[in-house]
Design a protein around this motif. Structure first.
Motif, PDB file in Angstrom:
ATOM      1  N   GLN A   1       0.831  -1.199   0.000  1.00  0.00           N
ATOM      2  CA  GLN A   1       0.000   0.000   0.000  1.00  0.00           C
ATOM      3  C   GLN A   1       0.870   1.255   0.000  1.00  0.00           C
ATOM      4  O   GLN A   1       0.623   2.195  -0.753  1.00  0.00           O
ATOM      5  CB  GLN A   1      -0.922  -0.004   1.213  1.00  0.00           C
ATOM      6  N   ARG A   2       1.912   1.263   0.821  1.00  0.00           N
ATOM      7  CA  ARG A   2       2.798   2.420   0.887  1.00  0.00           C
ATOM      8  C   ARG A   2       3.610   2.559  -0.398  1.00  0.00           C
ATOM      9  O   ARG A   2       3.869   3.677  -0.843  1.00  0.00           O
ATOM     10  CB  ARG A   2       3.728   2.288   2.102  1.00  0.00           C
ATOM     11  N   GLN A   3       4.002   1.436  -1.003  1.00  0.00           N
ATOM     12  CA  GLN A   3       4.724   1.493  -2.276  1.00  0.00           C
ATOM     13  C   GLN A   3       3.876   2.170  -3.347  1.00  0.00           C
ATOM     14  O   GLN A   3       4.371   3.002  -4.121  1.00  0.00           O
ATOM     15  CB  GLN A   3       5.103   0.088  -2.724  1.00  0.00           C
ATOM     16  N   LEU A   4       2.583   1.811  -3.389  1.00  0.00           N
ATOM     17  CA  LEU A   4       1.685   2.418  -4.376  1.00  0.00           C
ATOM     18  C   LEU A   4       1.466   3.894  -4.091  1.00  0.00           C
ATOM     19  O   LEU A   4       1.392   4.714  -5.016  1.00  0.00           O
ATOM     20  CB  LEU A   4       0.350   1.670  -4.382  1.00  0.00           C
ATOM     21  N   GLU A   5       1.379   4.244  -2.801  1.00  0.00           N
ATOM     22  CA  GLU A   5       1.228   5.658  -2.454  1.00  0.00           C
ATOM     23  C   GLU A   5       2.474   6.448  -2.833  1.00  0.00           C
ATOM     24  O   GLU A   5       2.377   7.582  -3.331  1.00  0.00           O
ATOM     25  CB  GLU A   5       0.951   5.792  -0.959  1.00  0.00           C
ATOM     26  N   GLU A   6       3.657   5.855  -2.582  1.00  0.00           N
ATOM     27  CA  GLU A   6       4.908   6.520  -2.934  1.00  0.00           C
ATOM     28  C   GLU A   6       4.993   6.727  -4.451  1.00  0.00           C
ATOM     29  O   GLU A   6       5.421   7.788  -4.924  1.00  0.00           O
ATOM     30  CB  GLU A   6       6.085   5.688  -2.452  1.00  0.00           C
ATOM     31  N   PHE A   7       4.563   5.701  -5.197  1.00  0.00           N
ATOM     32  CA  PHE A   7       4.553   5.800  -6.660  1.00  0.00           C
ATOM     33  C   PHE A   7       3.622   6.936  -7.099  1.00  0.00           C
ATOM     34  O   PHE A   7       3.961   7.749  -7.968  1.00  0.00           O
ATOM     35  CB  PHE A   7       4.102   4.465  -7.246  1.00  0.00           C
ATOM     36  N   ALA A   8       2.437   7.020  -6.472  1.00  0.00           N
ATOM     37  CA  ALA A   8       1.482   8.076  -6.827  1.00  0.00           C
ATOM     38  C   ALA A   8       2.041   9.456  -6.486  1.00  0.00           C
ATOM     39  O   ALA A   8       1.860  10.419  -7.240  1.00  0.00           O
ATOM     40  CB  ALA A   8       0.158   7.838  -6.103  1.00  0.00           C
ATOM     41  N   GLU A   9       2.712   9.574  -5.348  1.00  0.00           N
ATOM     42  CA  GLU A   9       3.325  10.850  -4.969  1.00  0.00           C
ATOM     43  C   GLU A   9       4.374  11.282  -5.985  1.00  0.00           C
ATOM     44  O   GLU A   9       4.472  12.464  -6.339  1.00  0.00           O
ATOM     45  CB  GLU A   9       3.947  10.726  -3.577  1.00  0.00           C
TER      46      GLU A   9
END
Length: 533
Positions: free
Chosen positions: A408-416
């Motif tokens: 979940q955090r990896q996807l959020e980091e990618f989105a950021e």
């Protein structure tokens, strides 16, 4: 014909094992090494021997280059202390520690020769460790340290090996050792940086991505061979050239050239890495037969190899413990991502040996006493650490409780990150100077279209993060699914047009490439590959 058949069967075995490995949850290099050992002892199987020069000059440079171009310079800089401790200090301590052990075990072996073998069995091979770590989700910083260590420690070990071999022929002072090491490092890095800048300059001016990729296959050898010729570290030269290429390539090369290079080098690296482990297993019979009729028999040599393995693991645990303890000392600028005791446990158990150990042992001079036994000792260390530590590393990671960044955090980091680059692009859209691209006047509809496309990427990244959290399907992911279905129908129409005739081969090839690039982009987003692997 025989070699061609072996090569074909080898590739088939590598692909089959790589497909099987995720299902049995065992790293492919481990399976291939064991498979190679099993094949080598089959009745009628001829001995397999690959000259050390082929490995050190033909296989090692492209492997190092392929790893270094994908390692960000920022990761190397931020972990330079840990990498230096493991790649230099640990190698030297391990070489001398195991060297003194072998010196006491072999009555006729000189200390310089014993340290030479100690240098051979000191460097680690991160292929198995990182493949396991990525599958189990180790923290990115821990993976960066492992990869950085394996890139640099080969140079330390080979320079130490070269110095120790020279010492077997005469006295070598401590100042000569330090001077040789400094000369090798400084000149190797300098030459590699120069080669990196030069080849990037040349490749950036080659419009054809096929030709640019072809040049890239020459770069590791162009960096390695001249450095070795002048007595510098070819390994560090290759690593420096790869780091410079990876750093500058993002802005210097065209998109088709980057796509072509990435795919071709991933394939090349995959075959070389896994092929080396298969060869390690296949060479068992040759190495054992070389020991059979000498003063020290096979069981004793293997026992000495096991003792050396225990010493190596103990030294690594001690150095890593000291390194993590120093990292916990109070500092003016605290490091929230520093390696703690849990990470230290995993790092201590990730000391698998590989290609450099086996090839370096085979490069020992013929006149060294017990040479065949020393080669078998090195081989024992490589296989035991690879199989025992590699097979048990997943359990060690679970017991230590080391966990990487949640998906979940990896996807959020990618989105950021996508948001960040979109905002920078939007700033350019508001720049009046952009009108020059449109001959002085840009159609507002064109600008709006560009904004929408950039925004769609950002929306997709955030919607995918939300979908992963709520187990739903993001709207932009639905778009990707629908667009992919349409592409299948468009591809069918293209095939029908090719079969019907009436279009030139150039037009057909361009249309095929257009569809392939778009579908590849959709597949990448659909799979959620935010790691770059």
């Amino acid at each position: 014909m025989g070699l061609a058949l072996i090569a074909v069967l080898g590739v088939v075995a590598i692909v089959a094992v790589s497909l099987l490995a995720p299902k049995v949850k065992v790293a492919a290099p481990l399976i291939l090494a064991v498979l190679g050992i099993g094949i080598s002892v089959l009745p009628g199987m001829p001995p397999v021997h690959i000259a050390s020069a082929v490995i050190l000059s033909g296989v090692l440079p492209p492997l190092l280059y392929a790893s270094s171009i994908s390692l960000p310079l920022a990761d190397l800089r931020s972990n330079i202390g840990s990498i230096s401790a493991l790649a230099v200090v640990l190698v030297v301590v391990s070489a001398f520690g195991t060297g003194f052990l072998l010196f006491t075990l072999f009555p006729d072996l000189s200390l310089a020769s014993a340290i030479a073998l100690g240098a051979v069995i000191s460097p680690t091979d991160a292929v198995a460790a990182t493949s396991i770590g990525k599958r189990l989700g180790l923290p990115p910083r821990l993976l960066a340290v492992l990869e950085g260590e394996s890139l640099v420690n080969d140079a330390s070990a080979l320079v130490l090996l070269r110095t120790a071999i020279a010492a077997t022929a005469g006295a070598v002072s401590a100042w000569q050792i330090v001077g040789t090491f400094a000369y090798s490092v400084v000149l190797g890095v300098g030459l590699g940086v120069a080669i990196g800048y030069l080849t990037v300059f040349v490749r950036a001016r080659v419009p054809d991505p096929v030709l640019a990729t072809a040049i890239s296959f020459v770069v590791p050898f162009a960096a390695y061979l001249p450095a070795e010729t002048i007595g510098a570290s070819g390994v560090l030269s290759v690593v420096a050239a790869g780091l410079i290429t990876g750093h500058l390539g993002a802005t210097s090369f065209s998109a088709p050239a980057r796509l072509s290079e990435r795919l071709n080098w991933r394939t090349f690296q995959f075959l070389l890495e896994n092929g080396v482990f298969l060869l390690m297993g296949l060479e068992l019979k040759t190495i054992v037969e070389g020991v059979r009729h000498h003063r020290l028999d096979v069981p004793q040599a293997i026992l000495f190899g096991l003792l050396a393995t225990v010493v190596l693991i103990g030294i690594r645990c001690a150095v890593v413990a000291a390194m993590t303890a120093l990292g916990r000392l109070p500092r003016k600028q605290p490091d929230p991502e520093k390696l703690g005791a849990r990470e230290g446990i995993v790092l201590s158990w990730s000391g698998m040996r590989g290609v450099v150990t086996v090839a370096g042992a085979q490069s020992l001079p013929e006149q060294i006493p017990y040479r065949e036994q020393l080669v078998l000792i090195a081989y024992t260390v490589a296989i035991v650490t690879l199989v025992v530590q590699g097979a048990s590393l997943p359990a060690v990671i679970r017991i230590a409780g080391v966990k990487g960044t949640p998906m979940q955090r990896q996807l959020e980091e990618f989105a950021e990150l996508v948001d960040h680059i979109r905002q920078k692009g939007a700033e350019r859209l508001d720049d009046p100077a952009l009108a020059v691209l449109g001959g002085g006047v840009l159609d507002p509809a064109v600008l709006e279209r560009v904004r929408v496309e950039s925004s769609r990427r950002s929306d997709y990244a955030w919607e995918r993060s939300s979908a992963a959290d709520h187990q739903g399907i993001a709207a932009n992911e639905q778009y990707a699914l629908v667009r992919r279905d349409i592409l299948l129908h468009e591809r069918a129409a293209l095939v029908a047009a090719r079969n019907r005739g009436g279009y030139s081969s150039i037009a057909l090839a361009r249309a095929q490439e257009m569809l392939d690039l778009e579908e590849a982009g959709l597949d990448h987003l659909r799979d959620g590959d935010t790691t770059g692997h």
